[in-house]
Motif scaffolding. Structure first.
Motif, short mmCIF file in Angstrom:
data_model
loop_
_atom_site.label_atom_id
_atom_site.label_comp_id
_atom_site.label_asym_id
_atom_site.label_seq_id
_atom_site.Cartn_x
_atom_site.Cartn_y
_atom_site.Cartn_z
N GLU A 231 0.83 -1.21 0.00
CA GLU A 231 0.00 0.00 0.00
C GLU A 231 0.86 1.26 0.00
O GLU A 231 0.59 2.22 -0.74
CB GLU A 231 -0.91 -0.01 1.23
N VAL A 232 1.92 1.26 0.82
CA VAL A 232 2.83 2.40 0.85
C VAL A 232 3.50 2.58 -0.52
O VAL A 232 3.62 3.70 -1.03
CB VAL A 232 3.90 2.20 1.94
N ALA A 233 3.92 1.46 -1.12
CA ALA A 233 4.57 1.52 -2.43
C ALA A 233 3.63 2.07 -3.50
O ALA A 233 4.03 2.87 -4.35
CB ALA A 233 5.07 0.14 -2.83
N ALA A 234 2.36 1.66 -3.46
CA ALA A 234 1.38 2.14 -4.45
C ALA A 234 1.15 3.64 -4.31
O ALA A 234 1.13 4.38 -5.30
CB ALA A 234 0.06 1.38 -4.29
N LEU A 235 1.00 4.12 -3.08
CA LEU A 235 0.77 5.55 -2.85
C LEU A 235 1.97 6.37 -3.30
O LEU A 235 1.83 7.40 -3.97
CB LEU A 235 0.47 5.80 -1.38
N GLU A 236 3.17 5.92 -2.94
CA GLU A 236 4.37 6.67 -3.29
C GLU A 236 4.64 6.63 -4.79
O GLU A 236 5.05 7.63 -5.39
CB GLU A 236 5.58 6.11 -2.52
N ALA A 237 4.39 5.47 -5.43
CA ALA A 237 4.61 5.36 -6.88
C ALA A 237 3.68 6.29 -7.65
O ALA A 237 4.11 6.97 -8.59
CB ALA A 237 4.41 3.91 -7.32
N ASN A 238 2.43 6.34 -7.24
CA ASN A 238 1.48 7.23 -7.92
C ASN A 238 1.84 8.69 -7.68
O ASN A 238 1.71 9.53 -8.58
CB ASN A 238 0.06 6.94 -7.44
N ARG A 239 2.28 9.00 -6.47
CA ARG A 239 2.65 10.39 -6.16
C ARG A 239 3.82 10.83 -7.03
O ARG A 239 3.79 11.91 -7.65
CB ARG A 239 3.01 10.52 -4.68
#
Length: 289
Positions: free
Chosen positions: A44-52
């Motif tokens: 979840e952290v990786a998905a949020l940071e990747a999209n950001r």
């Protein structure tokens, strides 16, 4: 960054639980469940940071994204070995999200993303349906929704979004993942336009839907999944998202059937009112040199 710190903390906690497991093998089930939860949180952290970072135009997110996807896949393997359950569905939903986000700008890569995510969601649907069936008592009121129903609705909603995305992609980029049928060779005459002959011999014009697979109408499958999601959930936001997918897929179906202009006619712009000659004259008379 904050995301890097969060990932490092989760990785350290995972290592701690691995050491605890060596000393306490009798806690294997509990520790495995906790480690799976942390791996899902890592994703979840990786998905949020990747999209950001992708929205900012950066490409530095790829390493974290790959690591997050790998951790979530490990969680799926752990939970599958433990017999599945609701947490396995959550892990597969996160895996499907990471497989399709951030969305590529290249049609070929984008279709591969959507197809991989859809395959994961088809598997997740089976797990979620099993959880819902087991959790639902025989005498439950039809208007009541369980947590298992909401989880199944999440799967169906995301599934419908992937199907709608593929319907759009295969409509406008049908040859991104497969070769376009070639126009057979024909004799030409110098000085004559060969374009009409090419159009007549083009094998694509005889294929249904311009070359899309006639046995898999993505928009029809998306309609079914979105309808199921809207009926399964009591969450207003999720139901609105499902209805949005319904509208999108109906538009795609209408476009394929050539009914777009009839259903949504373009209204001509109203004529602009022109000032009368008398008004122009009076304004000119009132001006001072």
């Amino acid at each position: 960054s904050t995301a890097d710190d969060a990932v490092k903390t989760l990785e350290k906690a995972d290592d701690v639980f691995a050491m605890v497991l060596q000393d306490n093998p009798n806690l294997g089930f509990e520790i495995a469940m906790l480690r799976a939860r942390m791996k899902i949180k890592h994703g979840e952290v990786a998905a949020l940071e990747a999209n950001r970072q992708d929205n900012l135009g950066s490409v530095m997110w790829k390493k974290m994204h790959e690591s997050g996807l790998q951790k979530v896949r490990e969680a799926v393997d752990i939970l599958r070995a433990l017999g599945g359950g609701p947490l396995l569905v959550d892990a597969m939903l996160m895996q499907a999200r990471l497989e399709c986000e951030p969305v590529s700008k290249i049609p070929e890569a984008r279709q591969k993303q959507l197809s991989a995510s859809l395959a994961t969601l088809i598997d997740a649907e089976m797990q979620a349906l099993e959880c819902s069936t087991i959790a639902r008592p025989a005498n439950l009121r039809p208007d009541l929704r369980l947590a298992a129903d909401e989880r199944l609705a999440k799967v169906k909603l995301m599934q419908s979004q992937m199907l709608a995305g593929l319907a759009h992609e295969e409509r406008f980029h049908p040859w991104a993942l497969k070769p376009r049928p070639e126009i057979p060779a024909f004799p030409t005459v110098e000085g004559r336009d060969a374009e009409p002959i090419k159009q007549f011999l083009d094998p694509v014009k005889d294929l249904p839907d311009g070359g899309e697979d006639p046995l898999i109408r993505r928009e029809d499958m998306a309609l079914l999944s979105a309808t199921a999601a809207s009926q399964l959930t009591k969450d207003a936001s999720m139901r609105a998202d499902a209805l949005a997918v319904l509208g999108c897929t109906l538009r795609i179906a209408a476009d394929k059937a050539g009914q777009t202009e009839r259903l949504w006619p373009i209204k001509p712009a109203p004529p602009r009112s022109q000032p009368s000659t008398a008004t122009i004259g009076s304004r000119a008379a009132g001006q001072t040199p």
